[in-house]
Structures are given as structure tokens and as C-alpha cells.
Design a protein around this motif. Structure first.
Motif, mmCIF file in Angstrom:
data_model
loop_
_atom_site.group_PDB
_atom_site.id
_atom_site.type_symbol
_atom_site.label_atom_id
_atom_site.label_comp_id
_atom_site.label_asym_id
_atom_site.label_seq_id
_atom_site.Cartn_x
_atom_site.Cartn_y
_atom_site.Cartn_z
ATOM 1 N N GLY A 46 0.828 -1.202 0.000
ATOM 2 C CA GLY A 46 0.000 0.000 0.000
ATOM 3 C C GLY A 46 0.856 1.243 0.000
ATOM 4 N N GLN A 47 0.219 2.372 0.198
ATOM 5 C CA GLN A 47 0.934 3.635 0.208
ATOM 6 C C GLN A 47 1.859 3.697 1.413
ATOM 7 O OE1 GLN A 47 -1.638 7.015 0.167
ATOM 8 N NE2 GLN A 47 0.025 8.509 -0.140
ATOM 9 N N GLY A 48 3.084 4.075 1.167
ATOM 10 C CA GLY A 48 4.065 4.149 2.238
ATOM 11 C C GLY A 48 4.806 2.853 2.481
ATOM 12 N N VAL A 49 4.510 1.811 1.736
ATOM 13 C CA VAL A 49 5.188 0.522 1.859
ATOM 14 C C VAL A 49 5.966 0.266 0.575
ATOM 15 C CG1 VAL A 49 4.946 -1.948 2.226
ATOM 16 C CG2 VAL A 49 3.394 -0.357 3.377
ATOM 17 N N THR A 83 7.158 3.424 6.049
ATOM 18 C CA THR A 83 7.276 4.752 6.631
ATOM 19 C C THR A 83 6.458 4.800 7.907
ATOM 20 O OG1 THR A 83 5.375 5.594 5.386
ATOM 21 C CG2 THR A 83 7.558 5.768 4.338
ATOM 22 N N PRO A 84 6.866 5.626 8.864
ATOM 23 C CA PRO A 84 6.041 5.758 10.063
ATOM 24 C C PRO A 84 4.609 6.157 9.758
ATOM 25 C CG PRO A 84 8.212 6.732 10.417
ATOM 26 C CD PRO A 84 8.132 6.384 8.959
ATOM 27 N N ALA A 85 4.426 6.948 8.708
ATOM 28 C CA ALA A 85 3.068 7.355 8.365
ATOM 29 C C ALA A 85 2.222 6.166 7.931
ATOM 30 C CB ALA A 85 3.110 8.414 7.259
ATOM 31 N N ALA A 86 2.830 5.236 7.166
ATOM 32 C CA ALA A 86 2.080 4.056 6.733
ATOM 33 C C ALA A 86 1.696 3.183 7.918
ATOM 34 C CB ALA A 86 2.903 3.274 5.721
ATOM 35 N N LEU A 87 2.588 3.048 8.875
ATOM 36 C CA LEU A 87 2.277 2.233 10.043
ATOM 37 C C LEU A 87 1.233 2.909 10.930
ATOM 38 C CD1 LEU A 87 5.863 0.996 10.982
ATOM 39 C CD2 LEU A 87 4.090 -0.238 9.731
ATOM 40 N N ARG A 88 1.279 4.252 10.999
ATOM 41 C CA ARG A 88 0.249 4.940 11.786
ATOM 42 C C ARG A 88 -1.125 4.817 11.135
ATOM 43 N NH1 ARG A 88 4.595 8.734 12.671
ATOM 44 N NH2 ARG A 88 5.065 8.805 14.927
ATOM 45 N N ALA A 89 -1.129 4.656 9.822
ATOM 46 C CA ALA A 89 -2.417 4.555 9.125
ATOM 47 C C ALA A 89 -3.070 3.190 9.272
ATOM 48 C CB ALA A 89 -2.216 4.877 7.640
ATOM 49 N N ALA A 90 -2.319 2.191 9.759
ATOM 50 C CA ALA A 90 -2.887 0.843 9.929
ATOM 51 C C ALA A 90 -3.930 0.867 11.037
ATOM 52 C CB ALA A 90 -1.780 -0.149 10.256
ATOM 53 N N TYR A 116 0.849 1.923 16.073
ATOM 54 C CA TYR A 116 2.271 2.164 15.865
ATOM 55 C C TYR A 116 2.835 3.058 16.955
ATOM 56 C CZ TYR A 116 6.559 4.128 13.981
ATOM 57 O OH TYR A 116 7.855 4.546 13.832
ATOM 58 N N ASP A 117 2.107 4.089 17.347
ATOM 59 C CA ASP A 117 2.589 4.970 18.399
ATOM 60 C C ASP A 117 2.710 4.219 19.719
ATOM 61 O OD1 ASP A 117 2.847 7.240 16.797
ATOM 62 O OD2 ASP A 117 0.724 7.720 16.987
ATOM 63 N N ARG A 118 1.788 3.294 19.984
ATOM 64 C CA ARG A 118 1.885 2.495 21.212
ATOM 65 C C ARG A 118 3.121 1.590 21.167
ATOM 66 N NH1 ARG A 118 -3.669 1.828 19.714
ATOM 67 N NH2 ARG A 118 -5.036 3.200 20.951
ATOM 68 N N GLY A 143 -3.202 -5.107 7.325
ATOM 69 C CA GLY A 143 -2.960 -4.672 5.966
ATOM 70 C C GLY A 143 -1.507 -4.557 5.590
ATOM 71 N N ILE A 144 -0.600 -4.737 6.536
ATOM 72 C CA ILE A 144 0.838 -4.610 6.266
ATOM 73 C C ILE A 144 1.559 -5.922 6.534
ATOM 74 C CG2 ILE A 144 2.963 -3.448 6.990
ATOM 75 C CD1 ILE A 144 1.361 -0.938 7.447
#
Length: 824
Positions: free
Chosen positions: A331-334, A401-408, A446-448, A540-541
């Protein structure tokens, strides 16, 4: 003879009971099944050799041959005759297994997997002990000495298993030894004659006398004292008392798992021999087209129990077929790039798992015995090992990217992965409080995870050390979080535990770092590069790696944009992708020093064993064993049947020999003149009489070779056939036929001898009990008696021949020749 058979069976059972402590060092029960087969074959052959009255050396030789055949059938090389007859290639295969067993003993720790070398050395040892126990207990009538080889079996796990063998297997082995002694004593009493109590009253064999009861009580007390004394006296146990009393780890490799259960060896135990060596050992060479590869994986531990993380049983399909394509979920960011790698495993590394990079999509050089588990992303085998193999594979390297992981998005509560891989052994207040404080205010998974990951930093007091420190909580997870000292196993398992407590799936992965030995695109991975890290699942990742171990403590440590080095003086680059830490000679600089490999594999959080789940099916072995046993048991019966048919056919053919002429009868048809052949009639009468004697032996009717045929027939009628008129007449007919064949000029002719034999056999079978009929059919005593006599005759001839050869050789003895010359 019956008593000897009973003692032999008890000796075999006692040997298997004495092997009970081996269960503490094997992961499965395959060794027991194979040992039962080998000991049963040895005991069966020993019983047969005693049945035919073979000399003692013949019994030992028969048992050794039986053990060889059993080993050939259990561990074939592929060149055997009829699947169980050894060839020179089989002996070479056995030598390779012995050499491999020495390597596996250094390579694996408790509990060991089912490798052929270890199973072979185990079955060989137990089978050899079975031969010695049978020789001492039955052949030499010294059952007390049989305890020495039985004790040798017990000493193996005691010497190997540093956590001490539990007392239950010792009690089982001691019970088998006492059983053997009691059986021998009962047999001796039966041979002696009457038994008397202290009052002078004779009693039955199984009735207890005061002396026997006292002896049994002393034996039981002795066993209880032998088991209880090591538990009560300090210094006589290797940790068992600490386990029962809830002691904690000592910081030197005897730490305990969470919940106070006894610590066990983790996945690194499969390489404990290399890890504990002071010298560096090359294990894997990998050549990859990826400029900066991540860690080379070989196993995961994803089941968290009170004793710590353990490997779940893998399952999958052949790795040489098409594998799942991870690019479908990109996906986006991966970012996903495909690379190619070639791995060469040295002979120093032997395990049932293949090192590969994460997410392989194609393999070359692996057969269908190697399977791929897509959920664990591991390649394993139930039949082969990795020693000395070379193979290639394509794999996909995913960076995030951190953004992709935060979007999960968080997984639903009923998702199978979340239900299975967020389970913990139970609430631990210290862990729950820490996780709650770290994740408070964090909105995404991801933040956790990043907050938990960043907690394991030098700023929070965490440091790298090869050994853990003891604590007072009774739980390793709490001790580590309190003391903040450990190595990769503790960091990986602790982070996975905390992430699971936050409701996010996590597991522990095992493999190799990149190390510092690099020649172009080829990395040489040694025992210093063994490593463990954490993997977290995002919807999704997929599985994303996080390495919480301080980078300075791991040679070849690799960090990434989504999991930067928390102890670095400057923040890592936010660019997408992975960045390696220095891989030069100074990459290991830090408090741990350059030789800071994770070699202390017994301390801290226990991470379980590495047993692949699916064991090869056992039913083909059982089926083949049953068929082989039935074929072996059928030999005497087939021999008896063939002999009976040959005698019956001869008797039927002897009724008359035709010699006709062309003289017509009154009705015009030619007349057949029948004349008896005297020599043929005598031979057939002898054959029928021999069949009668064998039938009497089969049905336990006494045979006296000194009696005349008529006397034998009369005694048979009197003792066994008095109520059967047809059988009485048949017995007298056979007696008369044999008497005429021996003493008369003209033998008895024209009488139906085969029907008479059938009538007598039917009458004896009707009179006999069920066991006698079964033995007469399956194991005819007459056939066994003939074999025993033949073996005794052959042994006598061999002894006589040996005596003659020795006498002839003595004629050329120098001392004798000099003495003869001096006498002249």
C-alpha cells in the motif's frame, strides 16, 4: 523354560522403564517407540534362542544380530536387502550417524529434536543395555548386576540435563529394577521347591512370608530415601528444590520463566554448542543482491506460556512450489523490492529449519521434504536437516514509513491473529501498569508500539549484559523490567510481552545479524551473530520487525526508519528504508566488548523449544513391524504345515502302485491288477508314525522313544483317546502299521493312514485347551524341538571340530616340539 521366558520379558520391560529419564531430554516420544521396537526384537530373539536350547554365546550372538536388524529397519540407508538386511553401505550409514550424533550433542540443548543421529545413538544404547540386562539376569542369573547397565541409561540425562532430571523417571526406573529382582527371586524359589514361613509352615509360592515382606518393605524404603534425600539435602540437586520452592534465577543461567515455573532452554539451545564455545565458528554464508539486508531468519516463537515464549508447531506446503506473493498487500508508504540470495550452511550447523530472509517467494535447491509456513515465514522439515546444504531463493524486502504504520487500523477483537497472538499467561500487575503508562494518550497501534520500543533505552537505565540479575518477584519479566540488564533474548521477549499486553499481536523471531565478515555481497555469519528480535503485526501490512536490544551489544545490528536506534546520539534519518549500523571492527564497541555474542542461553525469559510440529506418520512403521513380526511367527507354522502335507501326500500315493494287464473281465473291461510296493509301504508307514509323534508333541502328550509302536499307541489310547472310538481305532492302526513296517517281512498295505492321522489330531485338539491349540498352530512345539536338536547337534559338531583343530595345532606348538626333541 517358562520361568526363563518370564524373566526375559521382565528384563526387557525393566530396560525400557530404566530408560524413562530420557524423556526429559527429548521433545517428543519418537525415541520411545523406536526403543520399544528394538528391545522387543532383542527379547523375542533371546526367547527363541533359549527355546531351542542354544548355548549362552549363541544367545548373545542372536541378540546382537537382532539389534543390528532392528537398527537397519529403523534407520535405513536405502541400500538394504528386503528393507531389514544390512549391507556394507548400511554400516557406513551407521558410522555417519554416530559421527553426526557427536555433532548434534554439541549443537542441541535440552530438549533435543528428533534427529536421526540422536535417535540412532539412543536406540543403539538402549538396545545394547537390553542385551546386557538379558545376559546378566537370564543367562548368568545375576539380576543384581543388571542394575549397572540400567544405571548407565539413567546417568546420560543426569549428565546432560543441567536443570536436573525430575524424580518421577527415576522412580519408574527403580520400579523396573525391583520388578526384575522380585521375578528372579520367585523363579529361584520355584526351582528350590517348597517355601516355609518363619513358623515352619509350607506356603504357596505367591503367599507372603515374614522374611519376604520385610525385604519388600526395606526395598520400598530404600527407593523412597534415594529419591527424597537429594531433595532435602542442600547441594545434592541441580535446581529441583529451587523449582519446587519457588526460587528465583541466580543470574548465571538458571533464571525462571514467568509465573515461577522452571526455566527451559529456548530456541538458541539448538545452537548451544556453538554459542558456548570460546572460539568463533562459521555457521552460514549468504550472498544477496540487497545492498543492506535485514536479519536472516530461521524460526519464531509465538506462543506465550507461563514458562515463556515457545515455538508453535509449524505447518505448510512444499517450499519448492509457488509461495505467497507479499506484493499483493503493498500500500501507500510501503516499499517492496525483490532480491535474490544464496545460502550455504556449514557442517557446524544442523537443525530442522532453513535460514531465509523474511517473505521468500521462490526457492531453488530444496526438495519437497522442506515445507514453508506462510504465517511464521519459516522453512522447516520433518525428515531432513540443514547441515551442509546450499540453496537459493528470491525474497521481497519490505520497508515502511512511520506514516504508513500509523495509518494501519487496529485489528478487530475477534480477529484470529489478535486472539491468538495477544494472549498472555495472566495479568501481571507490574507489566499492566507499565504498559498503561507508556501507551496513555497514544492513538495508533504504531505509536503504542514505538513508545514501548523506546522504553528499552539507556536513558531509562537499560543496558546490555550477557547474564541477567536475580530479583525478588519470582517472575523473569518483572525482574528484567526492574533490573534492566540483559541481552537479546530478554529484550525481544520483554518487548513482545508488553506489546501483547497493549492488545497488539507480537512474537519473537530468531536468526542472524549481518555481522562484520563481508566479502563483496557475501556475508559469513558466525555464532557471534545469533540474535533474537521482536515482530509486530499491523493490519494490511503484516509483520514488522523491531529490535529493542541496544545496538552496541549486537555485532551487525540493523536499525530502520520506523524503529530507529534509541541510544544513538543523533536521530536516525526519516527517509524511507533501512540504514545499517557500522559493520566494521568497531561495531561491537560498548560495555559488552567485542565478544558479546548471546551465548548465555539458559538465563532470563525462556523462549521455548524449536520443534517442528508435524512428525512423520508412525503407522507405516507399525504396519511394517507388525507384518514382519507376523512373518517371523508364521515360519514355524508354515514349516509344520509343509511337513504334514509332504507326509500326507506320500501316504496317499502309497495306497497302491498299479501294474495292470489286458485281461478282460466278464463285462469286457480290462482288469487293473494292484500290487503293493513293500519298500514304499514301509516308508509311508514311517512317515505316518513320525507325523503321529509330532502331533503328540504338539498337544503335550508324552513321547517315549524307548517304547514299541504298539505300546505307544496303547498309552495314547489310554491317556488321551479313551472316549473316541474312531480315534482309538486310528491309533491302533498306525501302531500296527509302524510295527509291521519295522519288524514284519510284509508291511501293512491298503489301509488309509492319512484319515487316521486326521482323526487322532481332531480328537487331541478337542481334548486340549485353547492355549494348547493356539500354540500347536502358531508355534508348533514339534518344529521348535527339531530346530533345537538340530542347533544342539550343529553346536556339538562345531565344538568337536574346534577340538580337533586345536589338537592338530598343538602338534606344532614350539614348546611341545622342543620337549619331544629333548625326550629323544
Amino acid at each position: 523354560m517358562i520361568a526363563s521366558r518370564n524373566t526375559g520379558a521382565v528384563a526387557a520391560a525393566a530396560t525400557l522403564l530404566a530408560a524413562a529419564p530420557l524423556s526429559a531430554i527429548f521433545q517428543t516420544w519418537t525415541w520411545l517407540i523406536q526403543c520399544v521396537i528394538a528391545v522387543a526384537v532383542v527379547a523375542g530373539v533371546a526367547a527363541l534362542t533359549r527355546l531351542v536350547r542354544a548355548p549362552l554365546w549363541g544367545q548373545v550372538l542372536g541378540m546382537l544380530v537382532a539389534l543390528l536388524l532392528a537398527l537397519t529397519w529403523l534407520f535405513p540407508s536405502g541400500s538394504e536387502l528386503l528393507t531389514f538386511l544390512p549391507t556394507p553401505a548400511t554400516i557406513e550409514h551407521f558410522a555417519d550417524l554416530l559421527a553426526g550424533s557427536a555433532q548434534d550433542m554439541r549443537s542441541y540443548g535440552v530438549e533435543v529434536p528428533d534427529t536421526d543421529p540422536l535417535l540412532f545413538i539412543t536406540v543403539l544404547g538402549v538396545g545394547g543395555v537390553a542385551v546386557l540386562v538379558d545376559l546378566l539376569a537370564v543367562g548368568l542369573r545375576r539380576p543384581a548386576l543388571a542394575g549397572l547397565p540400567m544405571l548407565a541409561i539413567y546417568s546420560v540425562p543426569v549428565a546432560v540435563y543441567v536443570d536436573s532430571v525430575p524424580p518421577a523417571p527415576f522412580v519408574v526406573g527403580a520400579a523396573g529394577y525391583l520388578w526384575l529382582l522380585v521375578t528372579d527371586n520367585v523363579d529361584r524359589v520355584r526351582r528350590f521347591g517348597r517355601r516355609f514361613t518363619g513358623d515352619g509352615r509350607d506356603v504357596d509360592v505367591w503367599e507372603a512370608s515374614p522374611l519376604a515382606s520385610a525385604g519388600r518393605r526395606l526395598a520400598v524404603v530404600g527407593v523412597v530415601v534415594a529419591v527424597a534425600l537429594p531433595l532435602a539435602v542442600p547441594g545434592m540437586t541441580g535446581g529441583l528444590l529451587d523449582t519446587l520452592s519457588g526460587g528465583t534465577g541466580n543470574g548465571s543461567g538458571t533464571g525462571r520463566g514467568a509465573g515461577g515455573s522452571s526455566g527451559r532452554i529456548d530456541l538458541f539451545a539448538s545452537l548451544a554448542g556453538q554459542l558456548n564455545q570460546s572460539e568463533v565458528a562459521d555457521l552460514v554464508k549468504v550472498t544477496t543482491s540487497e545492498p543492506n539486508p535485514f536479519y536472516l531468519r530461521y524460526a519464531v516463537a509465538d506462543e506465550l506460556r507461563p514458562s515463556g515464549f515457545q515455538a508453535r508447531n509449524p505447518s505448510g506446503r512444499p517450499a519448492n512450489r509457488d509461495l505467497p506473493d507479499p506484493t499483493e498487500r503493498a500500500g501507500q508508504g510501503v516499499q517492496q523490492i525483490r532480491y535474490q540470495a544464496t545460502v550455504e550452511v556449514t557442517k557446524s550447523l544442523s537443525m530442522s529449519l532453513m535460514p531465509v530472509y523474511a517473505e521468500p517467494v521462490r526457492t531453488e535447491g530444496l526438495n519437497s521434504n522442506w515445507l514453508y509456513d506462510p504465517s511464521q515465514q519459516v522453512i522447516f522439515s520433518n525428515r531432513e536437516n540443514s547441515r551442509g546444504r546450499k540453496y537459493s531463493f528470491d525474497y521481497v524486502r519490505s520497508t515502511y514509513t512511520p506514516a504508513a504504520l500509523r495509518a494501519a487500523r487496529p485489528l478487530p477483537a475477534d480477529h484470529p491473529v489478535r486472539r491468538q497472538l495477544t494472549a498472555t499467561p495472566g495479568p501481571v500487575p507490574e507489566v499492566e501498569e507499565l504498559v498503561k503508562g507508556l501507551t496513555q494518550g497514544k492513538r495508533t497501534d504504531y505509536d503504542r508500539v514505538l513508545a514501548i520500543y523506546q522504553h528499552f533505552s539507556a536513558e531509562n537505565g537499560f543496558s546490555y549484559r550477557l547474564s541477567t540479575e536475580s530479583g525478588s518477584s519470582g517472575q523473569d519479566i518483572v525482574n528484567f523490567l526492574t533490573n534492566k540488564v540483559g541481552y537479546c533474548q530478554q529484550y525481544a521477549a520483554a518487548m513482545a510481552w508488553l506489546v501483547r499486553s497493549a492488545g497488539i499481536p507480537a512474537r519473537v523471531a530468531f536468526g542472524f545479524t549481518n555481522g562484520s565478515k563481508r566479502d563483496g555481497d557475501t556475508y559469513t555469519l558466525t555464532n557471534l551473530n545469533l540474535h533474537a528480535w521482536t515482530e509486530v503485526f499491523f493490519d494490511g501490512i503484516g509483520w514488522v520487525p523491531f529490535d529493542a536490544t541496544p545496538a552496541y551489544g549486537v555485532p551487525g545490528s540493523t536499525r530502520s526508519a520506523w524503529a530507529p536506534d534509541t541510544d544513538a546520539p543523533e536521530p536516525s534519518s526519516p527517509e524511507t528504508g533501512a540504514t545499517d549500523s557500522p559493520t566494521g571492527p568497531d561495531s561491537s564497541a560498548g560495555p559488552a566488548g567485542p565478544d558479546n555474542a548471546d551465548r548465555d542461553t539458559d538465563s532470563g525469559l525462556s523462549l521455548g523449544g524449536e520443534t517442528p510440529a508435524e512428525q512423520p506418520p508412525v503407522w507405516p512403521w507399525w504396519t511394517a513391524g507388525v507384518l514382519a513380526l507376523l512373518a517371523l511367527l508364521a515360519v514355524p507354522a508354515l514349516r509344520r504345515l509343509a511337513l504334514r502335507r509332504r507326509r500326507a501326500g506320500r501316504a496317499d500315493a502309497m495306497v497302491a502302485t498299479a501294474a495292470g494287464d489286458d485281461t478282460p473281465s466278464a463285462d469286457g473291461k480290462p482288469v487293473m491288477v494292484v500290487e503293493a510296493d513293500a519298500s514304499r509301504a514301509r516308508a509311508d508307514a514311517h512317515a505316518a508314525w513320525a507325523e503321529l509323534l509330532d502331533t503328540m508333541v504338539d498337544f503335550k502328550v508324552r513321547v517315549d522313544q524307548t517304547e514299541t509302536p504298539r505300546a505307544t499307541a496303547d498309552r495314547l489310547v489310554r491317556d488321551a483317546l479313551a472316549d473316541d472310538t474312531a480315534a482309538v481305532g486310528a491309533a491302533r492302526l498306525l501302531g500296527r502299521a509302524e510295527e509291521r513296517a519295522r519288524y514284519a517281512r510284509n508291511p501293512l498295505t491298503g489301509e488309509p493312514l492319512p484319515p487316521a492321522l486326521r482323526a487322532i489330531r481332531g480328537a487331541l485338539a478337542t481334548r486340549a485347551d485353547r492355549r494348547t491349540r493356539l500354540v500347536a498352530t502358531v508355534l508348533p512345539p514339534s518344529v521348535l524341538l527339531r530346530w533345537r536338536i538340530a542347533l544342539a547337534d550343529a553346536s556339538g559338531r562345531l565344538v568337536a571340530l574346534t577340538g580337533r583343530i586345536r589338537y592338530r595345532l598343538l602338534r606344532w606348538n614350539p614348546r611341545r616340539m622342543l620337549a619331544d626333541r629333548a625326550a629323544r
